[in-house]
Design an enzyme around this catalytic site. Structure first.
Site, short mmCIF file in Angstrom:
data_model
loop_
_atom_site.label_atom_id
_atom_site.label_comp_id
_atom_site.label_asym_id
_atom_site.label_seq_id
_atom_site.Cartn_x
_atom_site.Cartn_y
_atom_site.Cartn_z
N GLY A 172 -51.20 -15.41 42.51
CA GLY A 172 -52.20 -15.81 41.53
C GLY A 172 -53.56 -16.17 42.12
N GLY A 173 -53.71 -16.06 43.43
CA GLY A 173 -54.94 -16.54 44.07
C GLY A 173 -56.13 -15.62 43.94
N SER A 174 -55.88 -14.32 43.72
CA SER A 174 -57.01 -13.39 43.62
C SER A 174 -56.61 -12.19 42.76
CB SER A 174 -57.45 -12.92 45.02
OG SER A 174 -56.44 -12.14 45.62
N ASN A 203 -46.27 -10.88 40.08
CA ASN A 203 -47.51 -10.10 40.21
C ASN A 203 -47.85 -9.72 41.66
OD1 ASN A 203 -50.50 -9.40 39.50
ND2 ASN A 203 -50.66 -11.11 40.95
N LEU A 252 -44.22 -14.78 50.19
CA LEU A 252 -43.10 -14.30 49.38
C LEU A 252 -42.13 -13.41 50.14
CD1 LEU A 252 -45.35 -13.48 46.35
CD2 LEU A 252 -43.65 -15.29 46.41
N TYR A 286 -44.63 1.94 48.90
CA TYR A 286 -45.15 1.20 47.73
C TYR A 286 -44.67 1.86 46.44
CZ TYR A 286 -48.80 -0.65 44.52
OH TYR A 286 -49.49 -1.23 43.48
N ALA A 338 -41.09 1.06 45.82
CA ALA A 338 -40.94 -0.32 45.35
C ALA A 338 -41.33 -0.43 43.87
CB ALA A 338 -41.79 -1.26 46.20
N LYS A 339 -42.45 0.21 43.51
CA LYS A 339 -42.94 0.08 42.13
C LYS A 339 -42.02 0.79 41.14
CE LYS A 339 -46.38 -2.65 42.77
NZ LYS A 339 -46.38 -3.99 42.15
N1 LIG Z 1 -55.48 -3.20 41.14
C1 LIG Z 1 -54.90 -2.08 40.75
O1 LIG Z 1 -55.55 -1.05 40.59
C2 LIG Z 1 -53.42 -2.04 40.47
C3 LIG Z 1 -52.89 -0.83 40.01
C4 LIG Z 1 -51.53 -0.77 39.74
C5 LIG Z 1 -50.72 -1.87 39.92
N2 LIG Z 1 -51.26 -3.04 40.37
C6 LIG Z 1 -50.35 -4.16 40.55
O2 LIG Z 1 -50.88 -5.32 39.95
C7 LIG Z 1 -50.52 -6.48 40.71
C8 LIG Z 1 -51.75 -7.24 41.14
O3 LIG Z 1 -52.56 -6.35 41.89
P1 LIG Z 1 -54.01 -6.76 42.42
O4 LIG Z 1 -54.78 -5.50 42.46
O5 LIG Z 1 -54.52 -7.93 41.70
O6 LIG Z 1 -53.67 -7.17 43.93
P2 LIG Z 1 -54.51 -8.10 44.94
O7 LIG Z 1 -54.21 -7.58 46.30
O8 LIG Z 1 -55.93 -8.14 44.52
O9 LIG Z 1 -53.81 -9.52 44.75
C9 LIG Z 1 -52.50 -9.71 45.14
C10 LIG Z 1 -52.28 -11.18 45.42
O10 LIG Z 1 -50.98 -11.32 46.01
C11 LIG Z 1 -51.09 -12.15 47.15
N3 LIG Z 1 -50.09 -11.82 48.15
C12 LIG Z 1 -50.02 -10.67 48.89
N4 LIG Z 1 -49.02 -10.75 49.77
C13 LIG Z 1 -48.44 -11.97 49.60
C14 LIG Z 1 -47.36 -12.65 50.23
N5 LIG Z 1 -46.68 -12.09 51.25
N6 LIG Z 1 -47.03 -13.88 49.80
C15 LIG Z 1 -47.73 -14.46 48.79
N7 LIG Z 1 -48.76 -13.88 48.17
C16 LIG Z 1 -49.12 -12.65 48.57
C17 LIG Z 1 -52.50 -11.88 47.68
O11 LIG Z 1 -52.95 -12.93 48.53
C18 LIG Z 1 -53.30 -11.74 46.41
O12 LIG Z 1 -53.80 -12.99 45.95
C19 LIG Z 1 -49.71 -5.94 41.90
O13 LIG Z 1 -48.32 -5.99 41.59
C20 LIG Z 1 -50.15 -4.50 42.01
O14 LIG Z 1 -49.19 -3.67 42.63
C21 LIG Z 1 -52.60 -3.15 40.65
#
Ligand SMILES: NC(=O)c1ccc[n+]([C@@H]2O[C@H](COP(=O)([O-])OP(=O)(O)OC[C@H]3O[C@@H](n4cnc5c(N)ncnc54)[C@H](O)[C@@H]3O)[C@@H](O)[C@H]2O)c1
Length: 253
Positions: free
Chosen positions: A18-20, A95, A69, A160, A163-164
């Protein structure tokens, strides 16, 4: 915000990552609904800044727990802490993820396992840890973030994408197991969402334009575009919906 979900007010909501990015938009949105929010993240600086920013306006200040995680013992400890701080848990949003690109020839077993650990394994163990508290509360909703990436034949993302895709199987299995406990489990498949990480690492202006070209909707998706689908699946507005996948991609597929 387009819709409000008053049933979420006062409910315990736990969001991983949830941090970013999308997770931060979700933390802000659940706080705006009056939910009691805890979130886990490995990124301390961004997470603390988010708490400080939301503390000004949120009815309940969000609670940040630093945890990696990939470490299941740490994850379990963090979820126990969240349940204790929130006084229960109604909603779990799985997430967190990390979409590292990998060269086919260069992948070793450790790298493969690492990708499953950061993208898939924690979703099961977070659900396992949260379910007893949901049962005690009479039910709940789990929202798992998958991705359309596994449907796009993207050659640079084999671990990836695996996993998805696995998250869809996990979602349906958990939904089958937990339905009798009034716990619903659904997945969201985002499309190309221009978070800071995506813009920094993977998507330049030309990629963004090419992505928009493939979408029905001719604009970039942003993290806030994932809020509506997630609040809907978390709230009683979707009380009859479980074991489903919701694609939020602007019509790319
Ligand atoms: N952004 C996209 O275009 C997109 C597309 C398809 C799916 N998604 C999915 O949506 C979700 C969010 O994606 P996003 O783009 O916001 O990702 P992001 O990388 O911007 O944010 C992911 C967050 O997870 C945290 N994180 C990563 N590894 C971690 C760990 N080992 N322990 C704890 N926290 C950890 C990060 O610090 C970050 O705050 C993900 O599941 C991603 O696969 C995103």
């Amino acid at each position: 915000m387009a819709s409000r979900y008053p049933d979420l007010a006062g409910q315990g909501v736990l969001i991983t990552g949830g941090g970013s990015g999308i997770g931060a938009a979700l933390v802000a949105a659940f706080c705006a609904e009056g939910a009691r929010v805890a979130f886990l993240d490995i990124a301390e600086t961004e997470s603390r800044a988010l708490v400080a920013q939301l503390a000004e306006t949120a009815a309940h200040r969000p609670h940040f727990i630093k945890a990696d995680l990939r470490d299941i013992a740490a994850l379990r400890g963090a979820i126990d802490e969240a349940i204790s701080v929130l006084g229960g848990i109604r909603v779990l949003v799985n997430n967190a993820a990390r979409d590292d690109r990998q060269e086919l020839d260069a992948i070793e077993p450790d790298g493969w396992d690492e990708s499953q650990a950061v993208n898939l394994r924690h979703q099961f163990f977070a659900a396992q840890a949260a379910v007893p508290a949901m049962r005690r509360g009479g039910g709940g909703a789990i929202v798992n973030f998958s991705s359309i990436a596994y449907l796009l034949n993207m050659g640079e993302l084999p671990a990836y994408a695996t996993a998805k895709a696995g998250i869809i199987g996990l979602t349906k299995s958990l939904a089958g197991k937990l339905g009798p406990d009034n716990i619903r489990v659904n997945a969201i498949l985002p499309g190309m969402v221009l978070t800071e990480r995506q813009k920094r690492l993977w998507v330049d202006e030309a990629d963004a334009a090419a992505g928009i070209e493939r979408q029905c909707l001719k604009r970039s998706l942003v993290a806030e575009d994932m809020v509506g689908p997630c609040l809907f699946l978390a709230s009683d507005a979707s009380a009859a919906i479980t074991a489903q996948t919701l694609i939020a991609d602007g019509g790319m597929l």
